[in-house]
Design a protein around this motif. Structure first.
Motif, mmCIF file in Angstrom:
data_model
loop_
_atom_site.group_PDB
_atom_site.id
_atom_site.type_symbol
_atom_site.label_atom_id
_atom_site.label_comp_id
_atom_site.label_asym_id
_atom_site.label_seq_id
_atom_site.Cartn_x
_atom_site.Cartn_y
_atom_site.Cartn_z
ATOM 1 N N GLY A 71 59.456 47.685 19.623
ATOM 2 C CA GLY A 71 59.715 46.248 19.592
ATOM 3 C C GLY A 71 59.299 45.525 20.859
ATOM 4 N N ARG A 72 58.645 46.223 21.781
ATOM 5 C CA ARG A 72 58.242 45.584 23.037
ATOM 6 C C ARG A 72 56.800 45.104 23.032
ATOM 7 N NH1 ARG A 72 61.781 48.734 27.616
ATOM 8 N NH2 ARG A 72 63.782 48.201 26.670
ATOM 9 N N THR A 73 56.099 45.331 21.942
ATOM 10 C CA THR A 73 54.759 44.780 21.752
ATOM 11 C C THR A 73 54.746 44.093 20.392
ATOM 12 O OG1 THR A 73 53.760 46.527 23.085
ATOM 13 C CG2 THR A 73 52.300 45.323 21.609
ATOM 14 N N LEU A 74 54.363 42.827 20.398
ATOM 15 C CA LEU A 74 54.383 42.019 19.182
ATOM 16 C C LEU A 74 53.007 41.434 18.910
ATOM 17 C CD1 LEU A 74 57.560 39.811 19.870
ATOM 18 C CD2 LEU A 74 57.485 42.060 18.760
ATOM 19 N N ARG A 91 53.299 41.469 25.098
ATOM 20 C CA ARG A 91 53.792 42.751 25.617
ATOM 21 C C ARG A 91 54.891 42.468 26.622
ATOM 22 N NH1 ARG A 91 48.858 42.870 24.605
ATOM 23 N NH2 ARG A 91 48.001 42.217 26.584
ATOM 24 N N PHE A 92 56.000 43.142 26.485
ATOM 25 C CA PHE A 92 57.175 42.895 27.315
ATOM 26 C C PHE A 92 57.523 44.111 28.152
ATOM 27 C CE2 PHE A 92 57.465 40.136 23.670
ATOM 28 C CZ PHE A 92 57.888 38.931 24.207
ATOM 29 N N THR A 93 57.885 43.864 29.401
ATOM 30 C CA THR A 93 58.488 44.867 30.270
ATOM 31 C C THR A 93 59.945 44.472 30.409
ATOM 32 O OG1 THR A 93 56.413 45.161 31.464
ATOM 33 C CG2 THR A 93 58.436 45.959 32.542
ATOM 34 N N VAL A 94 60.825 45.327 29.931
ATOM 35 C CA VAL A 94 62.258 45.043 29.931
ATOM 36 C C VAL A 94 62.938 45.941 30.956
ATOM 37 C CG1 VAL A 94 64.369 45.050 28.523
ATOM 38 C CG2 VAL A 94 62.183 44.316 27.513
ATOM 39 N N GLU A 95 63.776 45.332 31.791
ATOM 40 C CA GLU A 95 64.589 46.072 32.752
ATOM 41 C C GLU A 95 66.047 45.763 32.453
ATOM 42 O OE1 GLU A 95 63.256 44.871 36.636
ATOM 43 O OE2 GLU A 95 61.299 45.853 36.392
ATOM 44 N N GLY A 96 66.762 46.760 31.961
ATOM 45 C CA GLY A 96 68.152 46.535 31.573
ATOM 46 C C GLY A 96 68.210 45.581 30.401
ATOM 47 N N ASP A 97 68.878 44.444 30.610
ATOM 48 C CA ASP A 97 68.987 43.445 29.540
ATOM 49 C C ASP A 97 68.189 42.185 29.858
ATOM 50 O OD1 ASP A 97 70.555 42.478 31.597
ATOM 51 O OD2 ASP A 97 72.312 42.066 30.354
ATOM 52 N N LYS A 98 67.116 42.349 30.659
ATOM 53 C CA LYS A 98 66.284 41.202 31.058
ATOM 54 C C LYS A 98 64.803 41.525 30.881
ATOM 55 C CE LYS A 98 69.740 38.916 33.165
ATOM 56 N NZ LYS A 98 70.231 37.636 32.759
ATOM 57 N N VAL A 99 64.020 40.481 30.698
ATOM 58 C CA VAL A 99 62.564 40.605 30.667
ATOM 59 C C VAL A 99 62.062 40.450 32.097
ATOM 60 C CG1 VAL A 99 60.414 39.544 29.858
ATOM 61 C CG2 VAL A 99 62.371 39.738 28.301
ATOM 62 N N ALA A 100 61.366 41.460 32.591
ATOM 63 C CA ALA A 100 60.804 41.410 33.937
ATOM 64 C C ALA A 100 59.372 40.874 33.919
ATOM 65 C CB ALA A 100 60.825 42.790 34.577
ATOM 66 N N ARG A 101 58.696 41.061 32.788
ATOM 67 C CA ARG A 101 57.313 40.589 32.664
ATOM 68 C C ARG A 101 56.965 40.459 31.191
ATOM 69 N NH1 ARG A 101 52.647 39.866 35.260
ATOM 70 N NH2 ARG A 101 50.696 40.470 34.268
ATOM 71 N N PHE A 102 56.164 39.442 30.902
ATOM 72 C CA PHE A 102 55.532 39.390 29.590
ATOM 73 C C PHE A 102 54.078 38.999 29.758
ATOM 74 C CE2 PHE A 102 57.329 35.114 29.934
ATOM 75 C CZ PHE A 102 56.353 34.283 29.398
ATOM 76 N N GLU A 103 53.277 39.571 28.891
ATOM 77 C CA GLU A 103 51.848 39.286 28.856
ATOM 78 C C GLU A 103 51.525 38.796 27.465
ATOM 79 O OE1 GLU A 103 50.125 43.037 29.845
ATOM 80 O OE2 GLU A 103 51.034 43.061 31.846
#
Length: 109
Positions: A71-74, A91-103
């Protein structure tokens, strides 16, 4: 065919899409790490400037067609009042319960 937002696999990405589609700035920015970053079509962007222009002031919304990587690539049809609709990849980089980066950027056919 679209995937209902409530069925997206990753809970953080699901909340991100929900906040974006609701045009809810508080919820959206509350989901990001303090130092979150993003890129658009491979170019680094100022996250706050980009989201104001491409999401909040132009009624941005996304309809998810497909998800991979837990579910981190849509792949989604992204629509706003400035550019209309286009097929996009996220594309999402998730750290814990937060988004740290999206492309994001145009999706390949």
């Amino acid at each position: 065919m679209t995937i209902p937002v409530e069925q997206l696999a990753d809970p953080v990405v699901r909340a991100f899409v929900t906040a974006l589609n609701a045009n809810d700035k508080d919820a959206f920015f509350g989901l990001l790490t303090p130092d979150a970053t993003m890129s658009d079509d491979g170019t680094e962007r100022n996250l706050r400037v980009w989201t104001e222009r491409e999401v909040f002031s132009s009624n941005g919304r996304m309809e998810v067609e497909d998800e991979t990587d837990g579910g981190r690539t849509l792949v989604a049809t992204y629509t706003n009042d400035t550019w209309g609709s286009m097929r996009t990849a996220w594309r999402f980089t998730v750290e814990g319960d937060k988004v740290a980066r999206f492309e994001t950027g145009q999706a390949t056919p």
